[in-house]
Design a protein around this motif. Structure first.
Motif, PDB file in Angstrom:
ATOM      1  N   ALA A   1      60.713  12.196  -1.699  1.00 43.13           N
ATOM      2  CA  ALA A   1      60.419  12.554  -0.310  1.00 43.13           C
ATOM      3  C   ALA A   1      61.312  11.835   0.688  1.00 43.13           C
ATOM      4  CB  ALA A   1      58.961  12.240  -0.006  1.00 43.13           C
ATOM      5  N   GLY A   2      62.288  11.078   0.180  1.00 49.77           N
ATOM      6  CA  GLY A   2      63.208  10.398   1.081  1.00 49.77           C
ATOM      7  C   GLY A   2      63.137   8.893   1.058  1.00 49.77           C
ATOM      8  N   GLY A   3      62.359   8.334   0.124  1.00 45.26           N
ATOM      9  CA  GLY A   3      62.226   6.886  -0.003  1.00 45.26           C
ATOM     10  C   GLY A   3      63.366   6.282  -0.787  1.00 45.26           C
ATOM     11  N   PRO A   4      63.293   5.001  -1.136  1.00 48.88           N
ATOM     12  CA  PRO A   4      62.119   4.145  -0.962  1.00 48.88           C
ATOM     13  C   PRO A   4      61.855   3.819   0.506  1.00 48.88           C
ATOM     14  CG  PRO A   4      63.991   2.852  -1.710  1.00 48.88           C
ATOM     15  CD  PRO A   4      64.426   4.278  -1.767  1.00 48.88           C
ATOM     16  N   ALA A   5      60.655   3.314   0.754  1.00 45.70           N
ATOM     17  CA  ALA A   5      60.230   3.049   2.119  1.00 45.70           C
ATOM     18  C   ALA A   5      60.665   1.661   2.575  1.00 45.70           C
ATOM     19  CB  ALA A   5      58.712   3.170   2.209  1.00 45.70           C
ATOM     20  N   ASP A   6      60.924   1.553   3.852  1.00 43.61           N
ATOM     21  CA  ASP A   6      61.138   0.230   4.447  1.00 43.61           C
ATOM     22  C   ASP A   6      59.804  -0.465   4.698  1.00 43.61           C
ATOM     23  OD1 ASP A   6      64.100   0.426   4.901  1.00 43.61           O
ATOM     24  OD2 ASP A   6      63.448   2.139   6.102  1.00 43.61           O
ATOM     25  N   VAL A   7      58.787   0.338   5.035  1.00 38.49           N
ATOM     26  CA  VAL A   7      57.438  -0.183   5.272  1.00 38.49           C
ATOM     27  C   VAL A   7      56.460   0.688   4.498  1.00 38.49           C
ATOM     28  CG1 VAL A   7      55.656  -0.715   6.974  1.00 38.49           C
ATOM     29  CG2 VAL A   7      58.080  -0.972   7.585  1.00 38.49           C
ATOM     30  N   THR A   8      55.649   0.056   3.661  1.00 40.04           N
ATOM     31  CA  THR A   8      54.607   0.771   2.913  1.00 40.04           C
ATOM     32  C   THR A   8      53.254   0.219   3.332  1.00 40.04           C
ATOM     33  OG1 THR A   8      56.047   1.186   1.020  1.00 40.04           O
ATOM     34  CG2 THR A   8      53.675   1.299   0.633  1.00 40.04           C
ATOM     35  N   ILE A   9      52.321   1.120   3.615  1.00 40.48           N
ATOM     36  CA  ILE A   9      50.994   0.736   4.096  1.00 40.48           C
ATOM     37  C   ILE A   9      49.965   1.254   3.101  1.00 40.48           C
ATOM     38  CG2 ILE A   9      49.383   0.875   6.024  1.00 40.48           C
ATOM     39  CD1 ILE A   9      52.177   1.826   7.525  1.00 40.48           C
ATOM     40  N   VAL A  10      49.160   0.363   2.564  1.00 40.07           N
ATOM     41  CA  VAL A  10      48.172   0.730   1.547  1.00 40.07           C
ATOM     42  C   VAL A  10      46.808   0.864   2.202  1.00 40.07           C
ATOM     43  CG1 VAL A  10      47.103   0.100  -0.638  1.00 40.07           C
ATOM     44  CG2 VAL A  10      49.501  -0.505  -0.196  1.00 40.07           C
ATOM     45  N   CYS A  11      46.280   2.094   2.216  1.00 38.87           N
ATOM     46  CA  CYS A  11      44.990   2.388   2.841  1.00 38.87           C
ATOM     47  C   CYS A  11      44.028   3.034   1.842  1.00 38.87           C
ATOM     48  CB  CYS A  11      45.188   3.298   4.041  1.00 38.87           C
ATOM     49  SG  CYS A  11      46.222   2.612   5.347  1.00 38.87           S
ATOM     50  N   VAL A  12      44.201   2.744   0.571  1.00 40.80           N
ATOM     51  CA  VAL A  12      43.388   3.355  -0.487  1.00 40.80           C
ATOM     52  C   VAL A  12      42.177   2.477  -0.759  1.00 40.80           C
ATOM     53  CG1 VAL A  12      43.382   4.242  -2.836  1.00 40.80           C
ATOM     54  CG2 VAL A  12      45.484   4.306  -1.489  1.00 40.80           C
ATOM     55  N   ASP A  13      40.991   3.085  -0.878  1.00 38.67           N
ATOM     56  CA  ASP A  13      39.769   2.310  -1.061  1.00 38.67           C
ATOM     57  C   ASP A  13      39.438   2.065  -2.527  1.00 38.67           C
ATOM     58  OD1 ASP A  13      38.977   4.821  -1.834  1.00 38.67           O
ATOM     59  OD2 ASP A  13      37.437   5.072  -0.315  1.00 38.67           O
ATOM     60  N   ALA A  14      40.420   2.199  -3.410  1.00 43.20           N
ATOM     61  CA  ALA A  14      40.220   1.961  -4.842  1.00 43.20           C
ATOM     62  C   ALA A  14      41.162   0.857  -5.304  1.00 43.20           C
ATOM     63  CB  ALA A  14      40.503   3.234  -5.639  1.00 43.20           C
ATOM     64  N   PRO A  15      40.768   0.082  -6.324  1.00 53.14           N
ATOM     65  CA  PRO A  15      41.646  -0.980  -6.831  1.00 53.14           C
ATOM     66  C   PRO A  15      42.807  -0.418  -7.640  1.00 53.14           C
ATOM     67  CG  PRO A  15      39.636  -0.850  -8.151  1.00 53.14           C
ATOM     68  CD  PRO A  15      39.463   0.108  -7.007  1.00 53.14           C
ATOM     69  N   GLY A  16      43.840  -1.249  -7.830  1.00 54.31           N
ATOM     70  CA  GLY A  16      44.939  -0.895  -8.722  1.00 54.31           C
ATOM     71  C   GLY A  16      46.126  -0.238  -8.060  1.00 54.31           C
ATOM     72  N   CYS A  17      46.269  -0.375  -6.738  1.00 49.75           N
ATOM     73  CA  CYS A  17      47.349   0.297  -6.021  1.00 49.75           C
ATOM     74  C   CYS A  17      48.516  -0.626  -5.686  1.00 49.75           C
ATOM     75  CB  CYS A  17      46.810   0.912  -4.733  1.00 49.75           C
ATOM     76  SG  CYS A  17      45.453   2.066  -5.001  1.00 49.75           S
ATOM     77  N   GLU A  18      48.456  -1.868  -6.139  1.00 52.16           N
ATOM     78  CA  GLU A  18      49.472  -2.840  -5.747  1.00 52.16           C
ATOM     79  C   GLU A  18      50.849  -2.491  -6.309  1.00 52.16           C
ATOM     80  OE1 GLU A  18      45.406  -4.480  -5.974  1.00 52.16           O
ATOM     81  OE2 GLU A  18      46.719  -3.619  -7.522  1.00 52.16           O
ATOM     82  N   GLY A  19      50.919  -2.129  -7.593  1.00 53.45           N
ATOM     83  CA  GLY A  19      52.196  -1.866  -8.243  1.00 53.45           C
ATOM     84  C   GLY A  19      52.940  -0.700  -7.634  1.00 53.45           C
ATOM     85  N   GLY A  20      52.229   0.381  -7.326  1.00 59.89           N
ATOM     86  CA  GLY A  20      52.861   1.538  -6.715  1.00 59.89           C
ATOM     87  C   GLY A  20      53.443   1.216  -5.357  1.00 59.89           C
ATOM     88  N   ALA A  21      52.723   0.435  -4.566  1.00 62.65           N
ATOM     89  CA  ALA A  21      53.222   0.059  -3.243  1.00 62.65           C
ATOM     90  C   ALA A  21      54.504  -0.760  -3.361  1.00 62.65           C
ATOM     91  CB  ALA A  21      52.153  -0.727  -2.489  1.00 62.65           C
ATOM     92  N   ILE A  22      54.542  -1.657  -4.331  1.00 63.99           N
ATOM     93  CA  ILE A  22      55.721  -2.507  -4.515  1.00 63.99           C
ATOM     94  C   ILE A  22      56.925  -1.676  -4.958  1.00 63.99           C
ATOM     95  CG2 ILE A  22      56.666  -4.367  -5.949  1.00 63.99           C
ATOM     96  CD1 ILE A  22      53.738  -5.502  -5.976  1.00 63.99           C
ATOM     97  N   LEU A  23      56.727  -0.799  -5.945  1.00 64.39           N
ATOM     98  CA  LEU A  23      57.829   0.012  -6.454  1.00 64.39           C
ATOM     99  C   LEU A  23      58.349   1.002  -5.415  1.00 64.39           C
ATOM    100  CD1 LEU A  23      56.886   0.915 -10.141  1.00 64.39           C
ATOM    101  CD2 LEU A  23      58.711  -0.601  -9.345  1.00 64.39           C
TER     102      LEU A  23
END
Length: 340
Positions: free
Chosen positions: A251-273
């Motif tokens: 979609a045009g990434g990677p992102a310069d700024v990533t914002i995690v607004c998910v209410d479930a655990p386990g989303c840290e790795g995706g945000a970092i990558l």
């Protein structure tokens, strides 16, 4: 008397109210306190998800658990997620030394967490069916000298104001961070939710060059496309790091700024990558494991700045309400969420 409420801590000795196991909920006020007649609670999304999953979808069990937590702890502080929410109500009494600028009869939303707010529910949550984050109830709450509250705007329904103010820290911090970059690419995980949609709008207004929304299901993608808040909306499970990174790159990434607004655990790795070297990740979800984020970034040799969204930025309520009023897509998503 303590402006931060130390005098209300029953156990353990020396703890701050947020970290305390139990708070003193007596209705009599200390000089700098305010008592609020509670009209509605708003459970934070991570807490409500956890309670619902723990109960296997049994709504009465959810209601009983919330009732028990409040009774046992003297506050709404989910012992599993460590999170709570916020409330709306009417000021009943103001201590003579209160610095909050509130008066008896003011209808307000508290902008501090229920995890540190002394709270008593007097109706047994009889009007709540356990199916929604918003909990109609009757009871009272105590605000300290250093608490934060905002008067409810007269032009918006109380449930809508509550839903916005519950997450008003997200767009304010998003705007602050995005404005430090020159036309950055911004990615929002959980983009169709309350904090996610406000973060998208705030990022665009703050000068983002490209805004990417990540959602897990087609229904949310369609809703977000209709709201026209992102340049592109992609499907990926935020808990799948490889899928998230691939979707954001396409979609045009990677992102310069990533914002995690998910209410479930386990989303840290995706945000970092999904974030470029030298970029910033903002974690707004109370389901985030901050050890997983720190160690995951280390293990991936990711040179990132990672921020914890603490829910408070000066002017955050006014900014969020302005986005609701001026961004039709934001208001549409909020109203649809409340309706369902």
């Amino acid at each position: 008397m303590s402006a931060i409420g130390l005098h209300r801590v029953l156990a353990p000795a020396g703890a701050l109210p947020q970290a305390a196991e139990r708070l003193d909920t007596r209705s009599e006020l200390w000089p700098d306190e305010v008592r609020v007649r509670v009209e509605r609670l708003n459970l934070d999304a991570a807490s409500f998800r956890q309670l619902t999953e723990q109960a296997g979808g049994d709504r009465e069990a959810v209601r009983a658990t919330v009732r028990e937590i409040i009774k046992d702890r003297g506050k709404m502080h989910n012992p599993i997620t460590g999170s709570g929410g916020m409330l709306v109500g009417t000021v009943e009494e103001v201590g003579p030394e209160s610095p909050l600028g509130l008066a008896k009869g003011d209808r307000i939303a508290t902008l501090v967490s229920l995890t540190l707010t002394p709270l008593v529910v007097e109706d047994g949550l009889a009007r709540w069916d356990g199916a929604s984050e918003q909990v109609p109830c009757d009871g009272y709450a105590i605000l300290f000298g250093r608490s934060i509250a905002a008067k409810l705007p007269p032009d918006l329904p109380a449930p809508l104001s509550l839903a916005v103010m519950d997450v008003c820290g997200a767009p304010a911090l998003t705007a602050r961070v995005v404005s430090t970059y020159a036309k950055p690419t911004v990615c929002v995980l959980g983009a169709a939710g309350k904090s996610g949609s406000l973060a998208l709008a705030a990022a665009r207004r703050a000068g983002a060059g490209r805004v990417i929304g990540v959602v897990p299901i087609e229904r949310e993608r369609a809703a977000l496309d209709s709201a026209a808040l992102a340049h592109e909306v992609v499907l990926a499970d935020a808990r799948d790091p490889v899928a998230v990174a691939a979707a954001v790159e396409q979609a045009g990434g990677p992102a310069d700024v990533t914002i995690v607004c998910v209410d479930a655990p386990g989303c840290e790795g995706g945000a970092i990558l999904a974030t470029a070297a030298g970029g910033t990740v903002i974690f707004f979800s109370m389901a985030t494991s901050f050890s997983a984020a720190a160690l995951g970034a280390e293990g991936l040799a990711a040179d990132l700045t990672m921020l914890i969204g603490n829910g408070y930025v000066p002017g955050h309520a006014d900014l969020a309400l302005d986005l609701l009023r001026t961004e039709p897509g934001v208001r549409k998503l909020f109203e649809e969420r409340l309706a369902t």
